[in-house]
Structures are given as structure tokens and as C-alpha cells.
Design an enzyme around this catalytic site. Structure first.
Site, PDB file in Angstrom:
ATOM      1  CG  ASN A 148      -1.932  -1.132   1.126  1.00 35.56           C
ATOM      2  OD1 ASN A 148      -2.901  -1.046   0.366  1.00 35.56           O
ATOM      3  ND2 ASN A 148      -1.690  -2.216   1.849  1.00 35.56           N
ATOM      4  CD  GLU A 149       4.728   1.444  -2.716  1.00 36.10           C
ATOM      5  OE1 GLU A 149       5.075   2.159  -1.754  1.00 36.10           O
ATOM      6  OE2 GLU A 149       5.495   0.617  -3.231  1.00 36.10           O
ATOM      7  N   PRO A 150       2.154   5.249  -0.995  1.00 34.33           N
ATOM      8  CG  PRO A 150       3.908   6.756  -0.629  1.00 34.33           C
ATOM      9  CD  PRO A 150       3.629   5.331  -1.017  1.00 34.33           C
ATOM     10  CB  THR A 154       8.567   0.158  -3.447  1.00 38.64           C
ATOM     11  OG1 THR A 154       8.000   0.940  -2.403  1.00 38.64           O
ATOM     12  CG2 THR A 154       8.294  -1.312  -3.214  1.00 38.64           C
TER      13      THR A 154
END
Ligand code: PGA
Length: 260
Positions: free
Chosen positions: A159-161, A178
Site C-alpha cells: 500500500n504505497e503513498p 520500493t
């Protein structure tokens, strides 16, 4: 001698150990206690598992407990957080290979009880597949315990920015930070997949207990943000501040920038 400093900060339990070895043993003990108490009650223990460097010593200790103390995984159901997409399960960088190498091949977990997002699912089927993954977790009564690492972007799972607090299992695009961090495992960033399937923040939120682990000074800055900065989609780990049952387990290095 074991030294642990337990504090509660804005509702999150923060446990700081002298080193990652002691911290990992304590986390493994919590998992073993859960498995045993569920077993005594004739129930399944539903574990949410993570990959990456962070949980490896926890898994080592669980393997030791299985071999030396008869800890059985027969009543354990596992759901991994994420998998690269696309990804063949036989590839050495797959999270299937990681979990087999670091845990599953060494304990008596039932193969049919292991769930890892399918990195080979056809793109047309991804949405239905992700919904089924959510439903499967729910069908077991939800996750009893979710293990998390934290990435330099503040991601939990992938769950990235930009991820929302109510996001569920879905296909996501990986952040460049990442991908850069994964480059060494893939012989260069060009070979790192651009996408992944990940449980959502909302999936993680529903776990009855969440343990986020971080080791070393390299994680100190993002740990500080996760715990002490305002809740923001720019650092998805900040969402944990408003979830129940969260414990942050750190070594001294990862705790160096905390104000507590
Ligand atoms: P690491 O990764 O355990 O390899 O540091 C953590 C993460 O990216 O979630």
C-alpha cells in the site's frame, strides 16, 4: 538479559528491544501462544504474514519451536500480504518462494491452508480474484494477527503513498523507491515488476492484532513518521495510529528518532 521498554503512544503499544534478535523471539512467542491457545480451543489460528528481510528471524524462531518444542502448524491458516504482479510462483523472487524457503518448507503447515496472492492470475480476472481473497479471509473469521514490515515510502504490504484507509485487496502500481529497494533481488531495477497484488489498508485494519516490526537506524525516520506525524495518505503506515490492537516492535536503532 532481555530488556524491553514498553510504552503506549496515541493508542499504539511501542515495544523497543535491545536488538532485532530479542525482538523477533518475542514476536514469535506471541504467534506461538496464539497458535497454541487456538489449538486448545479446537479452532484455527488465522495469520497474516509478511515477506522481506524484517520477519526472517521471527520465522527462524517459529521453525526452531516446531523442531525443538513441537509447535504444530496444523491448525494454522495463512494469508500473505502481497505478491508481485506478474510473477511466476517458481521464480526465486516470488513471495511463494520466499515463504517456502523461510517458513513453510520447515514446518507442518497444511499446504491447502496457505494463501498467497496469485501473481499469474489473468488481468481480466484480477478484480474478482482480489474480492475472493478478501472473502476467504472473512470466511475464516478474519485475521487473528497480521505481521507487517514497513518500507521506506511508509508502505505496509504494497500500500504505497496514495492508498486510502479503506482500500481492499487489489492490483497496485509500485512506487519507484520500493522498486529501487527491490533492485538487488532482481539484478537491477529494470527487472523489478511494476505492479503487485496487495491486501489493502482496510484489510489490515480488520485484523484483531497488528504487529509492525522495524529494525535498524535506516528505518528510524519512517518509523518516527508512522507513529508521530499526522495521519496522511502520503505515509500509509500512519493509518495504523487509528486502528485497534496495534503493536510496533522495534530494535533500538529503529527507535532512535522517536520522541517518546
Ligand atoms: P524489508 O521490507 O523487511 O525488506 O525492510 C519491508 C517492506 O518493504 O515492507
Amino acid at each position: 538479559m532481555k530488556t524491553v521498554n514498553n510504552t503506549t503512544y496515541k493508542g499504539t503499544t511501542v515495544s523497543v528491544y535491545d536488538n532485532k534478535h530479542e525482538a523477533s523471539i518475542a514476536v514469535a512467542q506471541q504467534i506461538a501462544d496464539l497458535i497454541k491457545s487456538k489449538n486448545e480451543a479446537g479452532e484455527k489460528a488465522v495469520l497474516g504474514l509478511a515477506t522481506g528481510a524484517t520477519p526472517i528471524e521471527v520465522y527462524n524462531e517459529l521453525i526452531r519451536m516446531h523442531k525443538e518444542e513441537e509447535l504444530s502448524f496444523q491448525n494454522v491458516i495463512t494469508f500473505n500480504l502481497d505478491e508481485y504482479y506478474p510473477m511466476e510462483p517458481t521464480a526465486k523472487q516470488s513471495y511463494v518462494a520466499f515463504m517456502n524457503e523461510h517458513l513453510f518448507d520447515h514446518v507442518d503447515v497444511v499446504k491447502e491452508h496457505v494463501n498467497i496472492p496469485d501473481g499469474e492470475i489473468a488481468s481480466d480476472d484480477v478484480a474478482a480474484y482480489c474480492e475472493a481473497y478478501e472473502q476467504k479471509i472473512t470466511s475464516y473469521g478474519g485475521l487473528d494477527l497480521q505481521l507487517l514490515g514497513i518500507g521506506r515510502t511508509g508502505h505496509v504490504g504494497f500500500n504505497e503513498p496514495g492508498s486510502t484507509v479503506d482500500s481492499l485487496t487489489r492490483l497496485v502500481e509500485l512506487n519507484e523507491v520500493t522498486r529501487a529497494d527491490a533492485a538487488a533481488n532482481f539484478d537491477g531495477i529494470a527487472h523489478v515488476p511494476t505492479h503487485a497484488i496487495t491486501m489493502g489498508v482496510g484489510t489490515i485494519a480488520k485484523a484483531k492484532k497488528i504487529i509492525l516490526m522495524a529494525w535498524g537506524e535506516g528505518k528510524a525516520e519512517i518509523v518516527q513518521k508512522a507513529l508521530e506525524s499526522e495521519i496522511t495518505t502520503e505515509v500509509p503506515a500512519t493509518y495504523l495510529q487509528e486502528f485497534d490492537g496495534v503493536e510496533m516492535v522495534l530494535d533500538k536503532g529503529a527507535a532512535t528518532k522517536l520522541s517518546l
